[in-house]
Motif scaffolding. Structure first.
Motif, PDB file in Angstrom:
ATOM      1  N   TYR A 244      38.188  -8.160  32.715  1.00 24.60           N
ATOM      2  CA  TYR A 244      39.183  -9.201  32.951  1.00 24.60           C
ATOM      3  C   TYR A 244      39.495  -9.249  34.448  1.00 24.60           C
ATOM      4  O   TYR A 244      39.081  -8.372  35.208  1.00 24.60           O
ATOM      5  CB  TYR A 244      40.462  -8.960  32.134  1.00 24.60           C
ATOM      6  N   TYR A 341      48.764  -6.465  15.127  1.00 26.35           N
ATOM      7  CA  TYR A 341      48.409  -7.830  15.496  1.00 26.35           C
ATOM      8  C   TYR A 341      48.851  -8.765  14.373  1.00 26.35           C
ATOM      9  O   TYR A 341      48.269  -8.784  13.295  1.00 26.35           O
ATOM     10  CB  TYR A 341      46.904  -7.978  15.728  1.00 26.35           C
ATOM     11  N   THR A 400      43.479  -7.487  26.537  1.00 23.82           N
ATOM     12  CA  THR A 400      44.791  -8.098  26.360  1.00 23.82           C
ATOM     13  C   THR A 400      44.661  -9.512  25.822  1.00 23.82           C
ATOM     14  O   THR A 400      43.594 -10.153  25.937  1.00 23.82           O
ATOM     15  CB  THR A 400      45.556  -8.124  27.692  1.00 23.82           C
ATOM     16  N   MET A 401      45.738  -9.998  25.236  1.00 19.70           N
ATOM     17  CA  MET A 401      45.744 -11.344  24.685  1.00 19.70           C
ATOM     18  C   MET A 401      47.179 -11.841  24.629  1.00 19.70           C
ATOM     19  O   MET A 401      48.100 -11.091  24.269  1.00 19.70           O
ATOM     20  CB  MET A 401      45.130 -11.346  23.282  1.00 19.70           C
ATOM     21  N   ASP A 402      47.380 -13.102  24.984  1.00 18.58           N
ATOM     22  CA  ASP A 402      48.669 -13.763  24.820  1.00 18.58           C
ATOM     23  C   ASP A 402      48.594 -14.659  23.593  1.00 18.58           C
ATOM     24  O   ASP A 402      47.731 -15.546  23.503  1.00 18.58           O
ATOM     25  CB  ASP A 402      49.016 -14.612  26.050  1.00 18.58           C
ATOM     26  N   ASP A 403      49.463 -14.423  22.647  1.00 20.02           N
ATOM     27  CA  ASP A 403      49.484 -15.192  21.406  1.00 20.02           C
ATOM     28  C   ASP A 403      50.778 -16.003  21.371  1.00 20.02           C
ATOM     29  O   ASP A 403      51.870 -15.457  21.182  1.00 20.02           O
ATOM     30  CB  ASP A 403      49.404 -14.250  20.208  1.00 20.02           C
ATOM     31  N   LYS A 411      52.465 -10.698  23.821  1.00 21.53           N
ATOM     32  CA  LYS A 411      51.327 -10.123  24.554  1.00 21.53           C
ATOM     33  C   LYS A 411      50.833  -8.893  23.813  1.00 21.53           C
ATOM     34  O   LYS A 411      51.604  -7.990  23.497  1.00 21.53           O
ATOM     35  CB  LYS A 411      51.732  -9.744  25.976  1.00 21.53           C
ATOM     36  N   SER A 413      47.986  -5.738  23.927  1.00 21.96           N
ATOM     37  CA  SER A 413      47.082  -4.964  24.780  1.00 21.96           C
ATOM     38  C   SER A 413      46.633  -3.738  23.989  1.00 21.96           C
ATOM     39  O   SER A 413      47.478  -2.926  23.583  1.00 21.96           O
ATOM     40  CB  SER A 413      47.774  -4.540  26.075  1.00 21.96           C
TER      41      SER A 413
END
Length: 562
Positions: A244, A341, A400-403, A411, A413
């Protein structure tokens, strides 16, 4: 504004100059283009991994090409002289022989050095990254050690091996002294791009021949370009990729792929009938062997199946039961790392207890049913043998991901490692049985003497060390090594001095693929390769396997209706 642009503006401000807006615009445009190229590189790498994932499953792909002939299947595949290149280093106290392999784990294709891994496990007391400890060896039955003479001990020990070989616990209660372990391969993305290379795992015989990761990659590229081999098999292909872009610095964060092979004690008995032989016609045909003939060789491959017949079982089974006792990279004593998640995750073992995400697993449950009307799901999109464990290690690159839903963003991670099963190994009381009372020296220099080769009474070894692990009386066996390989390092007989100074004839004691013949027992297999094959995850290989099974149901007078 990007940090590089801020730096330029700061330097200009210190010098008292005013930057041209047109120059600033060009700098911003160039930085945007660079960011776009980096993102495109990440997308291309993800595309490659995604293609590999859907072409097969996690597993072994290929061994080094050592054989060939007038048919393409005479050449090496996932089998060569043996399954996964297994061989014997039973003159070493903890080493299991295994050659180089090309493998895939979760879409990452890599190639190992010569493996030759050790019987060690993640530490049960130390939380340090990479901390390992020896797997305890089984004790010797007191019914053996209580015998007055070595000859009597040999006769009694043979009865214990007969009980294990026939799985007859009424003859002797062998389950307390013949212990199964699972050996597995882990894969992970490291942050480690330092000058020193991180050795994948301990081996008494091999290590990467490179000063750092860049040096290793250059050697890999040279050997791929020229087609030449590292004669000592200490070069491996470890991919690297951009994971990333750091949102603060604008600098790419790289991940360095690494792997290791470890083992772990199975806390319950695995009857040998659970290990069903698989058919590899390319190997058996090239060797001129039927199924029974292959079973007597190192080329036999197995599948764990606790059922008495082949059935479709779409959830928790013996693989899951074994793998769930193995910790990920946080080791046993570390705090259990939670993963959440969308909703809490639960086990797939029927209890629906909270999932121990930091231990290896593949099936799990969501709290509620999903789009397909079920809560049960599997790690990976289509990967039967992908086991995953989350961890909290700073050395592992997180994803990481922003949902964002209804204007609210969460967020995530997460750091993970992956694992595939490699083999079931049975540890036996031979590993501790020392009827001649031969000393073991932790420091090999104590026993090393160029004039000692164990071939004559005058040059007998003065005790054992980690690579002269000979304490089993030669008369315990009455046959040669089974399918001896040029990669084996054992001597069938060496002369060893006891603590009393007596010279005795002994043979290698460490774990073998198949033990030589024992009177009244026969040959006993101790290593059962169960590694998955990458290609078997493809639709074509599934169809081939189905056709093969279908053809077995036909008689010689029945034509296939296809």
């Amino acid at each position: 504004m990007n940090s590089q642009i801020v730096l330029v503006l700061s330097l200009v401000a210190l010098g008292g100059a005013v930057i041209d807006p047109e120059v600033l615009a060009k700098l911003n445009a160039q930085q945007d283009q660079l960011n776009t190229l980096v993102k495109q590189t990440m997308i291309l790498q993800e595309f490659v991994e995604e293609r590999i994932r859907t072409d097969g499953q996690s597993g072994i792909k290929q061994l080094r090409h050592d054989t060939e002939g007038s048919r393409n299947y005479y050449g090496s595949s996932h089998l060569d002289y043996s399954a996964a290149g297994i061989h014997d280093h039973s003159d070493y106290i903890r080493t299991l022989g295994m050659g180089e392999i090309a493998a895939v784990i979760n879409g990452v294709e890599f190639r190992t050095r010569h493996l030759d891994f050790k019987l060690v496990r993640p530490s049960t007391t130390n939380t340090s990254f990479g901390a390992l400890e020896d797997i305890p060896y089984p004790e010797v039955p007191p019914e053996v050690t209580s015998k007055a003479t070595v000859a009597e001990q040999i006769l009694e020990m043979k009865e214990w091996f007969k009980a294990f070989a026939t799985q007859n616990s009424t003859l002797r209660n062998y389950k307390n002294y013949f212990k199964p372990v699972i050996c597995y391969m882990e894969g992970m993305w490291l942050k480690d791009l330092t000058t020193e290379i991180t050795e994948p795992f301990q081996s008494d015989r091999h290590r990467l021949d490179a000063s750092n990761w860049d040096d290793l990659m250059q050697k890999v590229r040279y050997m791929a370009y020229t087609g030449i081999k590292d004669n000592f098999e200490n070069i491996a292909f470890h991919p690297r990729k951009i994971m990333y872009m750091d949102s603060t610095t604008g600098v790419p964060v790289y991940g360095q792929w690494n792997y290791r092979v470890l083992c772990y004690p199975i806390p319950f008995d695995i009857p040998t009938k659970y290990l069903k032989q698989r058919e590899d016609l390319s190997w058996s045909t090239s060797q001129g062997l039927d199924t029974a003939g292959v079973l007597k060789t190192r080329g036999a491959r197995f599948q764990l199946n606790e059922l008495d017949s082949d059935q479709i079982k779409s959830d928790f089974n013996i693989y899951d039961k074994i793998m769930q006792v193995i910790p990920g990279l946080d080791n046993v004593p570390a705090a259990d790392v939670k993963e959440n998640y969308g909703a809490p995750l639960y086990t797939a073992d029927g209890t629906k207890s909270p999932l121990r995400s930091s231990y290896y697993h593949r099936w799990y449950n969501f709290a509620k049913n999903g789009a397909m009307g079920t809560s049960l799901t599997h790690r990976g999109y289509s990967d039967q043998f992908l086991f995953v464990a989350v961890n909290s290690r700073d050395k592992i690159v997180p994803m990481t991901m922003d949902d964002c839903k209804s204007g609210v963003c969460t967020k995530y991670s997460t750091r993970v490692s992956y694992a595939i099963p490699m083999e079931i190994v049975y540890l036996t009381p031979l590993l501790k049985w020392n009827p001649y009372n031969i000393a073991y020296n932790q420091n090999p220099d104590v026993t090393y003497d160029p004039n000692q080769d164990g071939k004559t009474a005058a040059t007998a070894f003065n005790g054992m060390n980690f690579m002269t692990f000979y304490q089993t009386p030669v008369t315990f066996f009455n046959g040669p090594a089974v399918q001896a390989d040029v990669a084996d390092t054992i001597e069938p007989l060496v002369k060893m001095k006891t603590t009393e100074g007596k010279v005795v004839d002994v043979t290698a004691t460490g774990t073998r693929c198949i033990l030589p013949k024992i009177d009244g027992v026969g040959e006993v297999r101790l290593r059962y390769p169960i590694h998955p094959i990458h290609g078997e995850g493809s639709a074509v290989w599934k169809e081939v396997n189905a056709i093969r099974d279908f053809m077995k149901t036909l008689t010689t007078t029945t034509a296939p209706d296809i």
